[in-house]
Scaffold this motif. Sequence first.
Motif, PDB file in Angstrom:
ATOM      1  N   LYS A  88     -60.697  39.718-109.214  1.00  7.89           N
ATOM      2  CA  LYS A  88     -60.456  41.092-109.523  1.00  7.89           C
ATOM      3  C   LYS A  88     -58.879  41.195-110.157  1.00  7.89           C
ATOM      4  O   LYS A  88     -59.005  41.912-111.269  1.00  7.89           O
ATOM      5  CB  LYS A  88     -60.045  41.758-108.277  1.00  7.89           C
ATOM      6  CG  LYS A  88     -61.372  42.650-107.681  1.00  7.89           C
ATOM      7  CD  LYS A  88     -61.147  43.512-106.478  1.00  7.89           C
ATOM      8  CE  LYS A  88     -62.472  44.113-105.703  1.00  7.89           C
ATOM      9  NZ  LYS A  88     -62.128  45.047-104.828  1.00  7.89           N
ATOM     10  N   ASP A  89     -58.123  40.263-109.983  1.00  8.30           N
ATOM     11  CA  ASP A  89     -56.786  40.165-110.716  1.00  8.30           C
ATOM     12  C   ASP A  89     -57.088  39.552-112.024  1.00  8.30           C
ATOM     13  O   ASP A  89     -56.426  39.787-113.037  1.00  8.30           O
ATOM     14  CB  ASP A  89     -55.846  39.230-109.949  1.00  8.30           C
ATOM     15  CG  ASP A  89     -55.332  39.750-108.515  1.00  8.30           C
ATOM     16  OD1 ASP A  89     -55.583  40.751-108.393  1.00  8.30           O
ATOM     17  OD2 ASP A  89     -54.832  39.069-107.601  1.00  8.30           O
ATOM     18  N   LEU A  90     -58.013  38.776-112.084  1.00  7.17           N
ATOM     19  CA  LEU A  90     -58.371  38.319-113.419  1.00  7.17           C
ATOM     20  C   LEU A  90     -58.984  39.173-114.332  1.00  7.17           C
ATOM     21  O   LEU A  90     -58.696  39.301-115.560  1.00  7.17           O
ATOM     22  CB  LEU A  90     -59.447  36.899-113.323  1.00  7.17           C
ATOM     23  CG  LEU A  90     -59.757  36.241-114.527  1.00  7.17           C
ATOM     24  CD1 LEU A  90     -58.652  35.504-115.216  1.00  7.17           C
ATOM     25  CD2 LEU A  90     -60.848  35.154-114.165  1.00  7.17           C
ATOM     26  N   LEU A  91     -59.875  39.988-113.992  1.00 12.57           N
ATOM     27  CA  LEU A  91     -60.584  41.022-114.376  1.00 12.57           C
ATOM     28  C   LEU A  91     -59.469  42.165-115.230  1.00 12.57           C
ATOM     29  O   LEU A  91     -59.362  42.554-116.345  1.00 12.57           O
ATOM     30  CB  LEU A  91     -61.585  41.906-113.837  1.00 12.57           C
ATOM     31  CG  LEU A  91     -63.000  40.999-113.863  1.00 12.57           C
ATOM     32  CD1 LEU A  91     -63.910  41.662-112.903  1.00 12.57           C
ATOM     33  CD2 LEU A  91     -63.591  41.219-115.303  1.00 12.57           C
ATOM     34  N   GLY A  92     -58.579  42.353-113.977  1.00 12.71           N
ATOM     35  CA  GLY A  92     -57.582  43.384-114.577  1.00 12.71           C
ATOM     36  C   GLY A  92     -57.954  44.529-115.201  1.00 12.71           C
ATOM     37  O   GLY A  92     -58.984  45.234-114.441  1.00 12.71           O
ATOM     38  N   LEU A  93     -57.486  45.027-116.279  1.00 16.49           N
ATOM     39  CA  LEU A  93     -57.776  46.359-116.659  1.00 16.49           C
ATOM     40  C   LEU A  93     -59.468  46.043-117.832  1.00 16.49           C
ATOM     41  O   LEU A  93     -59.591  46.919-118.523  1.00 16.49           O
ATOM     42  CB  LEU A  93     -56.660  47.000-117.532  1.00 16.49           C
ATOM     43  CG  LEU A  93     -55.560  47.400-116.842  1.00 16.49           C
ATOM     44  CD1 LEU A  93     -54.492  47.818-117.705  1.00 16.49           C
ATOM     45  CD2 LEU A  93     -56.285  48.454-115.678  1.00 16.49           C
ATOM     46  N   GLY A 120     -67.557  29.732-115.763  1.00 15.41           N
ATOM     47  CA  GLY A 120     -69.026  30.337-116.138  1.00 15.41           C
ATOM     48  C   GLY A 120     -68.850  31.483-116.893  1.00 15.41           C
ATOM     49  O   GLY A 120     -67.853  31.463-117.809  1.00 15.41           O
ATOM     50  N   ILE A 121     -70.083  32.068-117.299  1.00 15.66           N
ATOM     51  CA  ILE A 121     -70.044  33.009-118.567  1.00 15.66           C
ATOM     52  C   ILE A 121     -69.375  34.105-118.025  1.00 15.66           C
ATOM     53  O   ILE A 121     -68.583  34.810-119.138  1.00 15.66           O
ATOM     54  CB  ILE A 121     -71.634  33.360-118.534  1.00 15.66           C
ATOM     55  CG1 ILE A 121     -72.433  32.265-119.100  1.00 15.66           C
ATOM     56  CG2 ILE A 121     -71.512  34.763-119.474  1.00 15.66           C
ATOM     57  CD1 ILE A 121     -73.785  32.511-119.261  1.00 15.66           C
ATOM     58  N   THR A 122     -68.934  34.617-116.922  1.00 16.25           N
ATOM     59  CA  THR A 122     -68.092  35.634-116.517  1.00 16.25           C
ATOM     60  C   THR A 122     -67.104  35.485-117.100  1.00 16.25           C
ATOM     61  O   THR A 122     -66.296  36.259-117.773  1.00 16.25           O
ATOM     62  CB  THR A 122     -68.080  36.023-115.110  1.00 16.25           C
ATOM     63  OG1 THR A 122     -69.538  36.311-114.638  1.00 16.25           O
ATOM     64  CG2 THR A 122     -67.029  37.249-114.539  1.00 16.25           C
ATOM     65  N   ASN A 123     -66.306  34.275-116.626  1.00 14.03           N
ATOM     66  CA  ASN A 123     -64.753  33.765-116.937  1.00 14.03           C
ATOM     67  C   ASN A 123     -64.769  33.971-118.684  1.00 14.03           C
ATOM     68  O   ASN A 123     -63.777  34.196-119.077  1.00 14.03           O
ATOM     69  CB  ASN A 123     -64.381  32.626-116.316  1.00 14.03           C
ATOM     70  CG  ASN A 123     -64.001  32.569-114.793  1.00 14.03           C
ATOM     71  OD1 ASN A 123     -64.311  33.830-114.264  1.00 14.03           O
ATOM     72  ND2 ASN A 123     -63.210  32.044-114.443  1.00 14.03           N
TER      73      ASN A 123
END
Length: 291
Positions: A109-114, A69-72
């Motif tokens: 959350k892990d994918l977003l990280g920092l 999706g767009i978020t990823n």
Amino acid sequence: MAAEKQRADLLPADALHGKQLGLSVSDSPDLDRLGLLDTHFRMTLGELARTVIIAGGALYYGGHLQPGGITNFLIEELYRYGRRDRPLKVCLAWTVHRGMTPEQIAKQKDLLGLFGEIHFLSPEGDRLDGPVDEPVIDDPPAEERARSLSGLRTYMTTNTSARIVIGGKRAGFQGVMPGIFEEVLFALERRQPLYLAGGFGGAALDVIRNLRPDYAEWFPSAHDAPAPDERLLKGLERIEEAVTAARWDGFENGLSEDENRLLAASYRPSEIAALVGKGMGRLLPPLEGKE
């Protein structure tokens, strides 16, 4: 002289520091008719992300966390530019995060990280401390889904400086009007600057056609188009009423009339991103002690 003017129009480093751009983006039903692909759509999002992030701004996006999706896609773009102060704010409506398992949330959350953070919202659009520790709700009632989406849009409008609008469904939407329309409506009610990019058609171009008809003359309505959803027509009426009440149509956005007209027809990713960055940069107040 032309070269000097071009240099003067470039967006300075950190020009968007402290500014937040809300993303109102959705698939457009007009891509085929315009000869465009989903690739063009995503390239535009990538250019917008690059422009805002490099200039020190933040992005707010309300969507889902499904793979592909767009978020990823936005997260992948952030990996390229290296800012690690969480410039991407992923805002999840109540019914969206209530449909996710703790494992799914932890993975995202892990994918977003920092590079970003997730804002979990209540049905009314208030930010929660985190996801609710209750059983997953797979199929919430339509009314609850519509209410939570309105809450999401209220939250994003309150927490952003301006909004970019691209594409948008005309049919098959949830709620009392197309999502793009409601996002525009909330922005108008709060006198928030709008950047209406009409080159991908869809609900964004419908808004442009309603507010500035001459800006949309380049793309006539299809003669064989189905009758519009009654909710769509009522949504446009609500937008007109908001403009009248607020005495504000969103085009007071730092761009000239010619630049807004160009944005209303552009499908070029770099051009759209440059115009949005330029407009937001011009809206910034001068630094104290500077001319």
